[in-house]
Design an enzyme around this catalytic site. Structure first.
Site: not given
Ligand SMILES: *[C@@H]1O[C@H](CO)[C@@H](O)[C@H](O)[C@H]1NC(C)=O
Ligand SMILES: *[C@@H]1O[C@H](CO)[C@@H](O)[C@H](O)[C@H]1NC(C)=O
Length: 288
Positions: A97, A99, A101, A124, A191, A195
């Site tokens: 695969e 990707d 994303e 991974n 996720w 995070g």
């Molecule tokens: C979203 O914005 C925050 C603050 O600028 C950043 O830390 C983060 O990496 C950005 N992207 C995602 C997918 O969380």
């Protein structure tokens, strides 16, 4: 055996004849998830995520080697919690695969592009970067070039990642399975954004990703042909993708990749010593 001869002729013809600069969505793809979440506005195919469903499309054929390209305009405004993916994949537990994303974010905050490579069912190999433009304002090209020497991920023709064939070091390389081409949009608020701390705000639904510029120029593999036969046929097809000049990046592209890695990379599994105390084998050539 005339019928066999004809079948062989047809499959060879299909393999070499698939050079169509900008074919329409319907020629190459079909919705595989939530056909009622698609709309076609003349310029683009729009796919939406709402609190009932995500959506996805897949290629009608499978391919080995070549280049796939789409132009995508990602979800505008608040896209937090959503993931839009564009990828190639084979089937089965030992699948390969490649990707892209796209991890959404709250309004005005940057998208993250995560890439990953699965070989024989094992991924991974995440890398993450931010982009040098706002991917929600306009259409941009996202492509995967795949041949027997390398897999290259490109954004507007700038290489952002190379997965090199290191079989001479005993590292398996994906070149024996036909792959379909897919895209989907779904809720991944456990996720995706910061995070998983930022959840999807359904009051901002539907979340719409738009597509155009569909191109697949590769060795097409009839589903009726055994995969080992396809692998042999495509490996020997003499397609443009196996020209020696495409066995590695050219000097200009190498410089572009160095620039991307220096200025836009935010995560590379190869450097994640907490996760991989022993450096993954294929990373070692990055580190001398
Ligand atoms: C979203 O914005 C925050 C603050 O600028 C950043 O830390 C983060 O990496 C950005 N992207 C995602 C997918 O969380
Ligand atoms: C989806 O969201 C809308 C608007 O927020 C809400 O009215 C509706 O009940 C939701 N439906 C489901 C299945 O959650």
């Amino acid at each position: 055996m005339p019928s066999l001869t004809i079948a062989l002729f047809v499959s060879l013809f299909v393999c070499f004849a698939n050079v169509n600069a900008s074919p329409k969505f319907e020629e190459l793809f079909q919705p595989y998830w939530a056909a009622d979440h698609f709309s076609f506005d003349g310029e683009a195919v729009n796919m939406k995520l709402d609190n009932f469903s995500g959506a996805g499309f897949s290629s009608k054929s499978k391919y080995m080697f070549g280049k796939v390209n789409v132009q995508i305009k990602l979800v505008q405004g608040d896209s937090a919690g959503t993931v839009t993916a564009f990828y190639m994949s084979s089937e089965g537990a030992k699948h390969h695969e490649f990707d892209f994303e796209f991890l959404g974010n709250t309004t005005g905050e940057p998208y993250i592009v995560q890439t990953n490579v699965y070989v024989n069912g094992v991924g991974n190999r995440e890398q993450r970067l931010n982009l040098w433009f706002d991917p929600t304002k306009d259409f941009h090209s996202y492509s995967i070039l795949w041949n027997q020497r390398q897999v290259v991920f490109l954004v507007d023709e700038t290489p952002i990642r190379v997965h090199t064939n290191l079989e001479h070091k005993g590292i398996p390389y994906p070149k024996d399975q036909a792959m379909g081409v897919y895209s989907s949009i779904w809720n991944a608020d456990d996720w995706a954004t910061q995070g998983g701390r930022v959840k999807t705000d359904w009051s901002h639904a539907p979340f719409v990703a738009s597509y155009r510029g569909f191109e697949i120029d590769g060795c097409e593999c009839p589903v009726t042909t055994a995969s080992s036969d396809n692998a042999k046929r495509c490996a020997n097809s003499g397609g443009w993708w196996d020209e020696p000049v495409l066995s590695e990046l050219n000097v200009h592209q190498s410089h572009q990749l160095i620039w991307v890695r220096a200025n836009h990379m935010i995560y590379d599994y190869c450097s994640d010593t907490a996760r991989f105390p022993t450096v993954p084998l294929e990373c070692e050539h990055h580190r001398h």
